[in-house]
Design a protein around this motif. Structure first.
Motif, PDB file in Angstrom:
ATOM      1  N   THR A  28      60.331  49.584  19.019  1.00 22.29           N
ATOM      2  CA  THR A  28      59.711  49.279  17.728  1.00 22.29           C
ATOM      3  C   THR A  28      58.200  49.423  17.845  1.00 22.29           C
ATOM      4  OG1 THR A  28      59.606  46.921  18.241  1.00 22.29           O
ATOM      5  CG2 THR A  28      61.555  47.688  17.037  1.00 22.29           C
ATOM      6  N   THR A  29      57.535  49.548  16.720  1.00 21.62           N
ATOM      7  CA  THR A  29      56.079  49.695  16.678  1.00 21.62           C
ATOM      8  C   THR A  29      55.427  48.563  17.461  1.00 21.62           C
ATOM      9  OG1 THR A  29      56.281  50.697  14.507  1.00 21.62           O
ATOM     10  CG2 THR A  29      54.100  49.901  15.145  1.00 21.62           C
ATOM     11  N   THR A  30      54.650  48.928  18.489  1.00 21.91           N
ATOM     12  CA  THR A  30      54.083  47.944  19.399  1.00 21.91           C
ATOM     13  C   THR A  30      52.578  48.106  19.485  1.00 21.91           C
ATOM     14  OG1 THR A  30      56.135  47.947  20.678  1.00 21.91           O
ATOM     15  CG2 THR A  30      54.180  47.070  21.770  1.00 21.91           C
ATOM     16  N   THR A  31      51.865  46.993  19.372  1.00 23.43           N
ATOM     17  CA  THR A  31      50.412  46.971  19.521  1.00 23.43           C
ATOM     18  C   THR A  31      50.078  46.137  20.746  1.00 23.43           C
ATOM     19  OG1 THR A  31      50.081  47.178  17.136  1.00 23.43           O
ATOM     20  CG2 THR A  31      48.229  46.319  18.418  1.00 23.43           C
ATOM     21  N   TYR A  32      49.199  46.682  21.597  1.00 31.64           N
ATOM     22  CA  TYR A  32      48.813  46.032  22.848  1.00 31.64           C
ATOM     23  C   TYR A  32      47.464  45.351  22.661  1.00 31.64           C
ATOM     24  CZ  TYR A  32      52.605  48.973  24.342  1.00 31.64           C
ATOM     25  OH  TYR A  32      53.833  49.567  24.441  1.00 31.64           O
ATOM     26  N   VAL A  33      47.302  44.151  23.244  1.00 33.24           N
ATOM     27  CA  VAL A  33      46.114  43.337  23.025  1.00 33.24           C
ATOM     28  C   VAL A  33      45.382  43.117  24.347  1.00 33.24           C
ATOM     29  CG1 VAL A  33      45.223  41.152  22.120  1.00 33.24           C
ATOM     30  CG2 VAL A  33      47.322  42.148  21.147  1.00 33.24           C
ATOM     31  N   PHE A  34      44.077  43.409  24.334  1.00 36.83           N
ATOM     32  CA  PHE A  34      43.210  43.187  25.488  1.00 36.83           C
ATOM     33  C   PHE A  34      42.147  42.158  25.135  1.00 36.83           C
ATOM     34  CE2 PHE A  34      44.890  47.366  26.256  1.00 36.83           C
ATOM     35  CZ  PHE A  34      45.030  47.446  27.631  1.00 36.83           C
ATOM     36  N   ASP A  35      41.793  41.338  26.111  1.00 38.74           N
ATOM     37  CA  ASP A  35      40.638  40.450  26.007  1.00 38.74           C
ATOM     38  C   ASP A  35      39.450  41.257  26.530  1.00 38.74           C
ATOM     39  OD1 ASP A  35      38.549  38.649  26.593  1.00 38.74           O
ATOM     40  OD2 ASP A  35      39.947  37.033  27.059  1.00 38.74           O
ATOM     41  N   VAL A  36      38.462  41.507  25.674  1.00 41.57           N
ATOM     42  CA  VAL A  36      37.282  42.281  26.085  1.00 41.57           C
ATOM     43  C   VAL A  36      36.000  41.448  25.938  1.00 41.57           C
ATOM     44  CG1 VAL A  36      38.284  44.567  25.722  1.00 41.57           C
ATOM     45  CG2 VAL A  36      37.153  43.391  23.808  1.00 41.57           C
ATOM     46  N   GLN A  37      36.119  40.134  26.101  1.00 44.41           N
ATOM     47  CA  GLN A  37      34.930  39.289  26.044  1.00 44.41           C
ATOM     48  C   GLN A  37      33.954  39.656  27.151  1.00 44.41           C
ATOM     49  OE1 GLN A  37      35.681  35.084  24.717  1.00 44.41           O
ATOM     50  NE2 GLN A  37      37.800  35.729  25.127  1.00 44.41           N
ATOM     51  N   ASP A  38      34.487  40.158  28.258  1.00 44.65           N
ATOM     52  CA  ASP A  38      33.677  40.775  29.305  1.00 44.65           C
ATOM     53  C   ASP A  38      34.157  42.220  29.406  1.00 44.65           C
ATOM     54  OD1 ASP A  38      32.363  41.737  31.505  1.00 44.65           O
ATOM     55  OD2 ASP A  38      33.140  40.232  32.901  1.00 44.65           O
ATOM     56  N   PRO A  39      33.514  43.143  28.689  1.00 47.88           N
ATOM     57  CA  PRO A  39      33.989  44.529  28.673  1.00 47.88           C
ATOM     58  C   PRO A  39      34.045  45.172  30.057  1.00 47.88           C
ATOM     59  CG  PRO A  39      32.415  44.174  26.903  1.00 47.88           C
ATOM     60  CD  PRO A  39      32.374  42.956  27.784  1.00 47.88           C
ATOM     61  N   GLY A  40      33.277  44.652  30.995  1.00 45.32           N
ATOM     62  CA  GLY A  40      33.316  45.171  32.357  1.00 45.32           C
ATOM     63  C   GLY A  40      34.565  44.763  33.112  1.00 45.32           C
ATOM     64  N   ASN A  41      35.302  43.822  32.561  1.00 45.12           N
ATOM     65  CA  ASN A  41      36.528  43.336  33.191  1.00 45.12           C
ATOM     66  C   ASN A  41      37.572  43.045  32.104  1.00 45.12           C
ATOM     67  OD1 ASN A  41      38.282  42.423  35.180  1.00 45.12           O
ATOM     68  ND2 ASN A  41      37.462  40.355  35.127  1.00 45.12           N
ATOM     69  N   PRO A  42      38.035  44.089  31.399  1.00 40.61           N
ATOM     70  CA  PRO A  42      39.007  43.857  30.326  1.00 40.61           C
ATOM     71  C   PRO A  42      40.319  43.342  30.892  1.00 40.61           C
ATOM     72  CG  PRO A  42      38.827  46.187  30.783  1.00 40.61           C
ATOM     73  CD  PRO A  42      37.782  45.502  31.620  1.00 40.61           C
ATOM     74  N   GLN A  43      40.961  42.454  30.154  1.00 38.85           N
ATOM     75  CA  GLN A  43      42.228  41.873  30.604  1.00 38.85           C
ATOM     76  C   GLN A  43      43.327  42.169  29.586  1.00 38.85           C
ATOM     77  OE1 GLN A  43      42.601  40.258  33.660  1.00 38.85           O
ATOM     78  NE2 GLN A  43      40.542  41.094  33.891  1.00 38.85           N
ATOM     79  N   TYR A  44      44.412  42.763  30.063  1.00 38.49           N
ATOM     80  CA  TYR A  44      45.566  42.934  29.189  1.00 38.49           C
ATOM     81  C   TYR A  44      46.173  41.555  28.952  1.00 38.49           C
ATOM     82  CZ  TYR A  44      50.275  43.806  27.620  1.00 38.49           C
ATOM     83  OH  TYR A  44      51.438  43.771  26.906  1.00 38.49           O
ATOM     84  N   LEU A  45      46.399  41.201  27.686  1.00 39.60           N
ATOM     85  CA  LEU A  45      46.930  39.883  27.356  1.00 39.60           C
ATOM     86  C   LEU A  45      48.406  39.919  26.994  1.00 39.60           C
ATOM     87  CD1 LEU A  45      44.087  38.373  25.129  1.00 39.60           C
ATOM     88  CD2 LEU A  45      44.593  37.901  27.536  1.00 39.60           C
ATOM     89  N   THR A  46      48.742  40.729  25.996  1.00 37.12           N
ATOM     90  CA  THR A  46      50.095  40.686  25.461  1.00 37.12           C
ATOM     91  C   THR A  46      50.318  41.878  24.541  1.00 37.12           C
ATOM     92  OG1 THR A  46      51.700  39.221  24.381  1.00 37.12           O
ATOM     93  CG2 THR A  46      49.494  39.290  23.420  1.00 37.12           C
ATOM     94  N   PHE A  47      51.452  41.890  23.905  1.00 33.75           N
ATOM     95  CA  PHE A  47      51.738  42.875  22.869  1.00 33.75           C
ATOM     96  C   PHE A  47      52.446  42.167  21.731  1.00 33.75           C
ATOM     97  CE2 PHE A  47      55.651  42.718  25.265  1.00 33.75           C
ATOM     98  CZ  PHE A  47      56.631  42.812  24.300  1.00 33.75           C
ATOM     99  N   PHE A  48      52.487  42.818  20.580  1.00 33.15           N
ATOM    100  CA  PHE A  48      53.307  42.319  19.483  1.00 33.15           C
ATOM    101  C   PHE A  48      53.890  43.509  18.757  1.00 33.15           C
ATOM    102  CE2 PHE A  48      49.005  42.577  17.763  1.00 33.15           C
ATOM    103  CZ  PHE A  48      49.191  43.243  16.554  1.00 33.15           C
ATOM    104  N   THR A  49      54.944  43.248  18.002  1.00 35.35           N
ATOM    105  CA  THR A  49      55.617  44.301  17.258  1.00 35.35           C
ATOM    106  C   THR A  49      55.871  43.826  15.837  1.00 35.35           C
ATOM    107  OG1 THR A  49      57.565  45.722  17.129  1.00 35.35           O
ATOM    108  CG2 THR A  49      57.882  43.535  18.103  1.00 35.35           C
ATOM    109  N   ASN A  50      55.959  44.780  14.928  1.00 29.97           N
ATOM    110  CA  ASN A  50      56.318  44.440  13.555  1.00 29.97           C
ATOM    111  C   ASN A  50      57.822  44.590  13.335  1.00 29.97           C
ATOM    112  OD1 ASN A  50      56.741  47.188  13.357  1.00 29.97           O
ATOM    113  ND2 ASN A  50      55.074  47.563  11.929  1.00 29.97           N
ATOM    114  N   GLY A  51      58.534  45.007  14.379  1.00 30.06           N
ATOM    115  CA  GLY A  51      59.981  45.118  14.311  1.00 30.06           C
ATOM    116  C   GLY A  51      60.488  46.412  13.704  1.00 30.06           C
TER     117      GLY A  51
END
Length: 186
Positions: free
Chosen positions: A147-170
């Motif tokens: 299903t349509t999936t969007t991936y979420v990164f924490d970029v509060q420190d762009p020099g060290n981006p962190q993959y957080l999670t994903f979500f889908t609309n189904g």
């Protein structure tokens, strides 16, 4: 503009013939081509501010092909005073690129995410803390994503981006470009 468009200037460079996309950072006065036939399809920085009637190529980043880019000029935090490009491409996930000095554009960080196939585009949250990334082909070419999936990164420190999670609309459809307006993701 009452439906009136006026051509102010045209970039004519003999080596530049095609590009997939153009991203503009109004805060810096620069445009960035992605997927061009030069610079290995990476970033091509174009100065629009100095002489808008005569835009010029002022720098390139040719590490790899990028399909699209999201630009932001930071005024606070770890990248204060820096102009950062978030780049996306086939099989690459996320590239964080410092484009502040056009004569010395460099990669700050890279990050992937589960089931990466073709990182197509990304958009920063309104507070610039998070980056939402669409993968154009994960639903077609990866059995783990249906299903349509969007991936979420924490970029509060762009020099060290962190993959957080994903979500889908189904929905079983291909996601392409997304946009953030206020607190909404479209």
């Amino acid at each position: 503009d009452s439906g009136t468009v006026t051509v102010v200037g045209t970039l004519t460079a003999s080596e530049l013939q095609t590009a997939h996309n153009i991203s503009i950072n109004p805060a810096s006065g620069f445009a960035y081509l992605t997927g061009a036939n030069i610079a290995n399809g990476g970033l091509v920085a174009i100065d629009l501010a100095t002489d808008p009637a005569n835009p010029t190529i002022v720098g390139t980043w040719s590490v790899r092909y990028l399909h699209d880019a999201e630009l932001y000029s930071y005024t606070s935090g770890p990248m204060a005073g820096r102009e950062i490009a978030y780049g996306f491409g086939e099989g690459s996930g996320l590239y964080v690129i410092d484009v502040t000095d056009k004569s010395n554009i460099f990669t700050v960080a890279t990050k992937t995410y589960p089931n990466v196939t073709y990182a197509h585009y990304g958009a920063l949250s309104a507070d610039q803390k998070y980056l939402f990334v669409n993968d154009e082909l994960d639903e077609l070419q990866n059995a783990n994503v249906t299903t349509t999936t969007t991936y979420v990164f924490d970029v509060q420190d762009p020099g060290n981006p962190q993959y957080l999670t994903f979500f889908t609309n189904g929905l079983a459809s291909i996601d392409h470009n997304l946009r953030v307006i206020d607190n909404f993701l479209f």
